[in-house]
Design a protein around this motif. Structure first.
Motif, PDB file in Angstrom:
ATOM      1  N   GLN A 102      -7.202 -13.979   1.789  1.00  0.00           N
ATOM      2  CA  GLN A 102      -8.793 -13.660   2.285  1.00  0.00           C
ATOM      3  C   GLN A 102      -7.689 -12.746   3.609  1.00  0.00           C
ATOM      4  OE1 GLN A 102     -11.798 -14.023   2.610  1.00  0.00           O
ATOM      5  NE2 GLN A 102     -11.794 -15.929   1.015  1.00  0.00           N
ATOM      6  N   VAL A 103      -8.110 -11.349   2.868  1.00  0.00           N
ATOM      7  CA  VAL A 103      -7.328  -9.806   4.023  1.00  0.00           C
ATOM      8  C   VAL A 103      -8.886  -8.969   4.132  1.00  0.00           C
ATOM      9  CG1 VAL A 103      -5.681  -9.898   2.837  1.00  0.00           C
ATOM     10  CG2 VAL A 103      -7.805  -8.485   1.751  1.00  0.00           C
ATOM     11  N   ASP A 104      -8.639  -7.840   5.557  1.00  0.00           N
ATOM     12  CA  ASP A 104      -9.321  -7.167   6.124  1.00  0.00           C
ATOM     13  C   ASP A 104      -9.071  -6.494   5.233  1.00  0.00           C
ATOM     14  OD1 ASP A 104      -9.969  -9.216   7.935  1.00  0.00           O
ATOM     15  OD2 ASP A 104      -8.580  -8.753   9.760  1.00  0.00           O
ATOM     16  N   ALA A 105      -9.804  -5.888   4.139  1.00  0.00           N
ATOM     17  CA  ALA A 105     -10.041  -4.861   3.483  1.00  0.00           C
ATOM     18  C   ALA A 105     -10.259  -4.019   4.199  1.00  0.00           C
ATOM     19  CB  ALA A 105     -11.023  -4.969   2.537  1.00  0.00           C
ATOM     20  N   VAL A 106     -10.127  -2.445   3.981  1.00  0.00           N
ATOM     21  CA  VAL A 106      -9.955  -1.148   4.548  1.00  0.00           C
ATOM     22  C   VAL A 106     -10.105  -0.267   3.382  1.00  0.00           C
ATOM     23  CG1 VAL A 106      -9.369  -1.713   6.571  1.00  0.00           C
ATOM     24  CG2 VAL A 106      -7.536  -0.282   4.796  1.00  0.00           C
ATOM     25  N   ASP A 107      -9.277  -0.850   2.433  1.00  0.00           N
ATOM     26  CA  ASP A 107      -9.685   0.343   1.213  1.00  0.00           C
ATOM     27  C   ASP A 107      -8.955  -0.511  -0.215  1.00  0.00           C
ATOM     28  OD1 ASP A 107      -9.719   2.691  -0.612  1.00  0.00           O
ATOM     29  OD2 ASP A 107      -7.608   3.677   0.418  1.00  0.00           O
ATOM     30  N   SER A 108     -10.120   0.068  -1.386  1.00  0.00           N
ATOM     31  CA  SER A 108      -9.891  -0.976  -2.144  1.00  0.00           C
ATOM     32  C   SER A 108      -8.877  -0.399  -3.287  1.00  0.00           C
ATOM     33  CB  SER A 108     -10.951  -1.763  -2.786  1.00  0.00           C
ATOM     34  OG  SER A 108     -11.355  -0.632  -4.106  1.00  0.00           O
ATOM     35  N   THR A 109      -9.018   1.384  -2.729  1.00  0.00           N
ATOM     36  CA  THR A 109      -7.569   1.947  -4.342  1.00  0.00           C
ATOM     37  C   THR A 109      -6.494   0.912  -4.390  1.00  0.00           C
ATOM     38  OG1 THR A 109      -8.600   3.913  -2.647  1.00  0.00           O
ATOM     39  CG2 THR A 109      -6.465   4.018  -4.585  1.00  0.00           C
ATOM     40  N   GLY A 110      -5.646   1.282  -5.086  1.00  0.00           N
ATOM     41  CA  GLY A 110      -4.862   0.621  -6.130  1.00  0.00           C
ATOM     42  C   GLY A 110      -5.033  -0.824  -6.204  1.00  0.00           C
ATOM     43  N   ALA A 111      -5.166  -1.098  -5.753  1.00  0.00           N
ATOM     44  CA  ALA A 111      -5.109  -2.743  -5.453  1.00  0.00           C
ATOM     45  C   ALA A 111      -5.534  -3.317  -7.059  1.00  0.00           C
ATOM     46  CB  ALA A 111      -6.541  -3.428  -5.173  1.00  0.00           C
ATOM     47  N   GLY A 112      -6.690  -2.767  -7.681  1.00  0.00           N
ATOM     48  CA  GLY A 112      -5.593  -3.646  -9.759  1.00  0.00           C
ATOM     49  C   GLY A 112      -4.508  -3.082  -9.822  1.00  0.00           C
ATOM     50  N   ASP A 113      -3.578  -1.411  -9.389  1.00  0.00           N
ATOM     51  CA  ASP A 113      -2.492  -1.212 -10.251  1.00  0.00           C
ATOM     52  C   ASP A 113      -1.446  -1.564  -9.306  1.00  0.00           C
ATOM     53  OD1 ASP A 113      -3.543   0.568 -11.614  1.00  0.00           O
ATOM     54  OD2 ASP A 113      -3.284   1.937  -9.792  1.00  0.00           O
ATOM     55  N   SER A 114      -1.441  -2.157  -8.193  1.00  0.00           N
ATOM     56  CA  SER A 114      -0.359  -2.915  -7.680  1.00  0.00           C
ATOM     57  C   SER A 114      -0.640  -4.310  -8.123  1.00  0.00           C
ATOM     58  CB  SER A 114      -0.999  -3.765  -5.762  1.00  0.00           C
ATOM     59  OG  SER A 114      -0.239  -4.169  -5.031  1.00  0.00           O
TER      60      SER A 114
END
Ligand code: ADP
Length: 327
Positions: free
Chosen positions: A245-257
């Motif tokens: 669980q995190v406080d999400a601000v922007d999903s860009t790059g999550a898959g690459d990370s």
């Protein structure tokens, strides 16, 4: 080298205002992008030695992108510069959870990487090679991608493939499906998200879909499930890896990370004997993916090894080992 990534390195043009239509945006802000390049940076931040292979234009943006990779410690000796085509631009048209892109790529330099431009020495001395489908849309980059996979595999590298389906870049869906299917048997690891799983298998059932992809030649199938974490299917084990669980601000790059993190864990072990490592490796990758959501942008948001370790040390004692639901 620990990990080489091959594919597109380009400029993402982010709209100055969110939620507006493309034609109503007042300005676009250039940022480094391209999924395989992001994976190289993600893994470098986590402590792996990484290199990027691809092609940019002999222009301002191309030089800027090379400098960004070098500042991140990514080896760029395999990066080529094209005097006759520009660095590809991706204008982000709908800045929401599922970004849509308009690509300025007619052709872009990334499509023009030729097999004879590959750094063969580099490709023959790596523990892993990661590729995706954007470099399969057109020749000669398509042949260059398959040739790079052949060279790395011949030297025993783990081959990782992200389906990363971008409909706007393909002439039609059939061609995309055919190219992804052609790469699948070469892959030790195939990563798909839920949309790609459904596109490739006609089912949204993660377990059935993954089994189907494995039957078509993928040795290890990993499905990213956004806020639900991830799922893996290998020859002898399978299971869900729970999310953080995190406080999400922007999903860009999550898959690459996630992919970069997963590869840093898998290369520590024999690629033919990964089953026992998968629960831990996916837990680490889920943590890296989740942490990326807490910051804006792709490259700026990618966590370091100590950030992931600190995060795991902080959250795991409270919630207990998340691990994997084996079936
Ligand atoms: P992609 O669609 O690019 O493959 P995802 O959005 O599924 O990427 O994210 C990759 C990984 O990041 C997921 O598998 C998960 O581990 C983590 N992640 C993504 N979104 C969330 C979220 N809202 N909460 C927690 N973890 C997330």
């Amino acid at each position: 080298m620990d990990i080489i990534t091959l594919g597109e390195l380009l400029i993402d043009m982010f709209p100055a205002e969110k939620g507006k239509r493309l034609v109503d945006v007042s300005a676009f802000i250039p940022k480094p992008g391209g999924a395989p390049a992001n994976v190289a940076v993600a893994a470098a931040r986590l402590g792996a030695s990484t290199a990027f292979i691809g092609k940019v234009g002999q222009d301002f943006f191309g030089e800027m992108l090379r400098d960004v990779l070098q500042q991140e410690g990514v080896d760029t000796r395999g990066l080529r510069f094209d005097a006759d085509a520009r660095t590809t631009l991706a204008l982000i048209a709908q800045p929401n959870e599922n970004n849509e892109y308009i690509f300025y790529r007619n052709p872009g330099a990334d499509q023009r990487l030729r097999p004879d431009e590959l750094d063969r020495d580099l490709l023959s001395n790596t523990r892993a090679l990661h590729v995706a489908s954007v470099s399969l849309t057109d020749e000669p980059a398509r042949s260059a991608t398959f040739e790079a996979v052949r060279l790395a595999k011949q030297s025993g590298a783990l081959i990782s493939f992200d389906a990363n389906y971008r409909p706007a870049l393909w002439r039609n869906e059939q061609e995309a499906l055919a190219q992804i299917a052609a790469m699948l048997p070469h892959a030790d690891l195939l990563k798909v998200n839920e949309l790609e799983l459904e596109l490739l298998t006609q089912t949204s059932d993660v377990e059935k879909g993954s089994a189907l992809l494995a039957s078509r030649g993928g040795k290890l199938i990993v499905v990213t499930l956004g806020a639900q974490g991830s799922y893996f299917h290998s020859a002898s084990s399978k299971g869900f890896a729970k999310p953080f669980q995190v406080d999400a601000v922007d999903s860009t790059g999550a898959g690459d990370s996630f992919v970069g993190a997963l590869l840093t864990q898998l290369i520590k072990h024999d690629k033919n004997n990964l089953d026992a490592q998968l629960p831990r490796a996916l837990e680490f990758a889920n943590a890296a993916g989740a942490l990326t959501l807490t910051r804006r942008g792709a490259i700026p948001a990618l966590p370091t090894a100590s950030e992931v370790r600190e995060f795991l040390n902080r959250v795991l004692p409270k919630i207990g080992v998340l691990g994997v639901d084996e079936e």
